[in-house]
Scaffold this motif. Sequence first.
Motif, short mmCIF file in Angstrom:
data_model
loop_
_atom_site.label_atom_id
_atom_site.label_comp_id
_atom_site.label_asym_id
_atom_site.label_seq_id
_atom_site.Cartn_x
_atom_site.Cartn_y
_atom_site.Cartn_z
N ASP A 56 -8.18 -11.40 -3.80
CA ASP A 56 -9.20 -11.15 -2.78
C ASP A 56 -8.50 -10.42 -1.65
N LEU A 57 -8.66 -9.10 -1.65
CA LEU A 57 -7.93 -8.21 -0.75
C LEU A 57 -8.84 -7.74 0.38
N HIS A 58 -8.39 -7.87 1.61
CA HIS A 58 -9.13 -7.41 2.79
C HIS A 58 -8.27 -6.41 3.54
N LEU A 59 -8.82 -5.23 3.84
CA LEU A 59 -8.11 -4.20 4.59
C LEU A 59 -8.99 -3.75 5.74
N SER A 60 -8.38 -3.40 6.84
CA SER A 60 -9.15 -2.79 7.93
C SER A 60 -8.43 -1.52 8.38
N LEU A 61 -9.22 -0.48 8.62
CA LEU A 61 -8.70 0.83 9.00
C LEU A 61 -9.47 1.34 10.21
N PRO A 62 -8.86 2.15 11.05
CA PRO A 62 -9.58 2.72 12.20
C PRO A 62 -10.78 3.54 11.73
N LYS A 63 -11.97 3.25 12.29
CA LYS A 63 -13.21 3.91 11.89
C LYS A 63 -13.19 5.42 12.10
N ASN A 64 -12.68 5.86 13.21
CA ASN A 64 -12.73 7.28 13.54
C ASN A 64 -11.60 8.10 12.93
N ALA A 65 -10.70 7.47 12.22
CA ALA A 65 -9.55 8.18 11.65
C ALA A 65 -9.75 8.53 10.18
N PHE A 66 -10.54 7.73 9.45
CA PHE A 66 -10.68 7.91 8.01
C PHE A 66 -12.13 7.74 7.56
N LEU B 131 0.87 -1.18 0.00
CA LEU B 131 0.00 0.00 0.00
C LEU B 131 0.90 1.22 0.00
N ARG B 132 0.64 2.15 -0.94
CA ARG B 132 1.48 3.33 -1.06
C ARG B 132 0.62 4.52 -1.48
N ALA B 133 0.90 5.68 -0.90
CA ALA B 133 0.20 6.89 -1.34
C ALA B 133 0.51 7.11 -2.81
N HIS B 134 -0.50 7.52 -3.57
CA HIS B 134 -0.39 7.68 -5.02
C HIS B 134 0.77 8.59 -5.39
N LYS B 135 1.57 8.13 -6.36
CA LYS B 135 2.71 8.88 -6.90
C LYS B 135 3.73 9.30 -5.84
N THR B 136 3.97 8.43 -4.88
CA THR B 136 5.02 8.69 -3.89
C THR B 136 5.95 7.49 -3.81
N THR B 137 7.07 7.68 -3.19
CA THR B 137 7.99 6.59 -2.93
C THR B 137 7.59 5.94 -1.61
N PRO B 138 8.06 4.73 -1.36
CA PRO B 138 7.72 4.09 -0.08
C PRO B 138 8.13 4.95 1.10
N GLY B 139 7.32 4.90 2.14
CA GLY B 139 7.60 5.68 3.34
C GLY B 139 6.33 6.28 3.89
N SER B 140 6.48 7.13 4.87
CA SER B 140 5.31 7.73 5.51
C SER B 140 4.80 8.92 4.70
N VAL B 141 3.53 9.23 4.91
CA VAL B 141 2.88 10.35 4.23
C VAL B 141 2.29 11.27 5.29
N THR B 142 2.43 12.57 5.11
CA THR B 142 1.86 13.53 6.03
C THR B 142 0.58 14.08 5.44
N ILE C 277 -4.64 6.02 -2.10
CA ILE C 277 -3.75 4.90 -1.79
C ILE C 277 -3.79 3.91 -2.94
N ASP C 278 -2.62 3.53 -3.44
CA ASP C 278 -2.50 2.52 -4.48
C ASP C 278 -2.15 1.18 -3.86
N VAL C 279 -2.78 0.12 -4.35
CA VAL C 279 -2.41 -1.24 -3.99
C VAL C 279 -1.51 -1.73 -5.11
N ILE C 280 -0.23 -1.88 -4.80
CA ILE C 280 0.77 -2.22 -5.82
C ILE C 280 1.18 -3.68 -5.65
N ALA C 281 1.16 -4.41 -6.75
CA ALA C 281 1.56 -5.82 -6.73
C ALA C 281 2.89 -6.01 -7.43
#
Length: 144
Positions: free
Chosen positions: A61-71, A26-37, A46-50
């Motif tokens: 068959d991709l399953h993701l879970s994210l914090p409800k109150n954050a996004f 998982l990577r922010a679109h058009k960025t290099t690996p690492g954190s995003v601010t 977010i791009d799912v890159i294979a």
Amino acid sequence: MKRIALLSLAVGLTAWTAVEAQTLELRAHKTTPGSVTAGIGDTVQIDVIARLDHLDVSGIDLHLSLPKNAFDVVDQGRQSGVQPFAKGSLFSHVVEAYNGLNDVPDDADGGRLHLRYAALTSLGEERAASGGGVVASFDLVVLG
């Protein structure tokens, strides 16, 4: 002695076997690996890159879970219900089997959003995908 020689030969041949693996990132679109601010109210794609190496796949068959109150998940708006994922270049020829939020009961969801994307290659000429690229992407709005 014969057993030791055969075992040594088997171990030696195994050591030369190339290791192949399929990975998803998982990577922010058009960025290099690492954190995003990102700040509250910002939308992040977010791009799912294979990386499939030399192996062919006929689906995902991709399953993701994210914090409800954050996004908050942005609906791609192609059909009724929330469809968070848009097809990527690597899987542009697939048939989507599922694209949405999983219906996990509130008492079992752990305070998380559960996203699912399932896709299969068609029965036509492109029966498999290989190489590397974007499988799908999704947009999130930062809530806090």
